[in-house]
Design an enzyme around this catalytic site. Structure first.
Site, mmCIF file in Angstrom:
data_model
loop_
_atom_site.group_PDB
_atom_site.id
_atom_site.type_symbol
_atom_site.label_atom_id
_atom_site.label_comp_id
_atom_site.label_asym_id
_atom_site.label_seq_id
_atom_site.Cartn_x
_atom_site.Cartn_y
_atom_site.Cartn_z
ATOM 1 N N GLY A 99 -61.096 -3.325 64.691
ATOM 2 C CA GLY A 99 -62.093 -2.581 64.043
ATOM 3 C C GLY A 99 -62.128 -3.517 62.539
ATOM 4 O O GLY A 99 -61.834 -4.483 62.647
ATOM 5 N N ASN A 100 -62.840 -2.767 61.821
ATOM 6 C CA ASN A 100 -63.166 -3.374 60.539
ATOM 7 C C ASN A 100 -61.993 -3.538 59.560
ATOM 8 O O ASN A 100 -61.974 -4.657 58.853
ATOM 9 C CB ASN A 100 -64.298 -2.593 59.729
ATOM 10 N N SER A 120 -58.297 -2.650 60.636
ATOM 11 C CA SER A 120 -57.096 -2.956 61.536
ATOM 12 C C SER A 120 -57.579 -3.009 62.977
ATOM 13 O O SER A 120 -58.775 -2.885 63.440
ATOM 14 C CB SER A 120 -56.251 -1.869 61.190
ATOM 15 N N ALA A 121 -56.291 -3.218 63.724
ATOM 16 C CA ALA A 121 -56.285 -3.501 65.019
ATOM 17 C C ALA A 121 -55.456 -2.493 65.908
ATOM 18 O O ALA A 121 -54.426 -2.453 65.447
ATOM 19 C CB ALA A 121 -56.301 -4.950 65.581
ATOM 20 N N ASP A 134 -67.455 -2.690 70.756
ATOM 21 C CA ASP A 134 -66.531 -1.561 71.311
ATOM 22 C C ASP A 134 -67.475 -0.324 71.787
ATOM 23 O O ASP A 134 -66.945 0.274 72.571
ATOM 24 C CB ASP A 134 -65.817 -0.879 69.826
#
Length: 244
Positions: free
Chosen positions: A9-10, A12-13, A101
């Site tokens: 994501g923007n 974190s993963a 996503d």
């Protein structure tokens, strides 16, 4: 096959390790979190493949690719939004401008249900996407998620302040904290409800994903399926289409 999969994501993963079709480990990763990095790098001694869904910018993607290559000697494969994946057809004139996503979540839901579908991803942003029974993306909506809504409200008002830890509910609020959190819940639920009400009599099968997806599904009260790994499922579908 030992495959490490990422949903980036923007900020974190999320990652999961899949060995011979079974999820054997999962976690989250932030590049400035030493504990999260250690857990990720210790998840497997060796890998056969690394697949990544990412909405991060080039710098973030390069950092992750370098980390993976240094640890396992593998160049990761990045999924990209396409004009068409199998029978799923993109409605964007410039397909790559759609977040991957969203595309993968639709692809994952499409693999589960070949009828008309509505995919609701409740994360940092709330996205709502409709896909026809024929596989054509009918369009979608992107709305700020709860945290972004609250942050915008607090930044642009002087008197809306509170310290209480209040949950999200649809009842009218009886304090500033409740009024804000319940108002945000009302906005999130209302957005999905109106999007569904815009549909014809052919109501879509509902799929929820994202960190707040299950809570939103409960508040909406229209049934549906909560599938927290929907982006990962779509990632596997696209990897299969790419012959990986």
């Amino acid at each position: 096959m030992r495959c490490l999969q990422f949903d980036v994501g923007n900020s974190s993963a999320k990652w999961r390790l899949v060995i011979d079709g079974q999820v054997t480990a999962r976690g989250s990763y932030r590049k400035d979190d030493a504990g999260a990095k250690k857990a990720l790098l210790a998840c497997a001694a060796g890998l056969d493949a690394v697949w990544i869904s990412s909405v991060a910018g080039p710098t973030g993607e390069a950092h992750l690719a370098s980390l993976v290559h240094e640890q396992w000697g593998i160049t990761p494969w990045f999924a990209r939004t396409e004009a068409r994946s199998a029978d799923l057809v993109n409605s964007y004139a410039e397909p790559t401008r759609m977040g991957v996503d969203r595309w993968l979540a639709m692809l994952g839901a499409r693999a589960r249900n070949g009828a008309r579908i509505c995919v609701v991803d409740a994360g940092s942003a709330l996205t709502i996407d409709l896909v026809s029974a024929g596989g054509v993306h009918e369009g979608g909506y992107i709305i700020p998620g709860p945290a972004l809504m609250e942050r915008a409200l607090l930044l642009d008002t002087d008197r809306v302040r509170f310290d209480e830890d209040v949950g999200y509910d649809l009842a009218p609020g009886r304090s500033t904290a409740e009024a804000v959190r319940h108002g945000i819940a009302l906005a999130q639920v209302g957005a999905v409800a109106v999007a569904l009400d815009q549909c014809s009599e052919d109501q879509p099968a509902l799929f929820f994903t994202g960190g707040a997806g299950e809570a939103l599904q409960g508040l909406l009260g229209r049934g549906g399926t909560y599938a927290p790994d929907l982006v990962f499922e779509g990632l596997e579908v696209m990897a299969g289409l790419a012959g990986l």
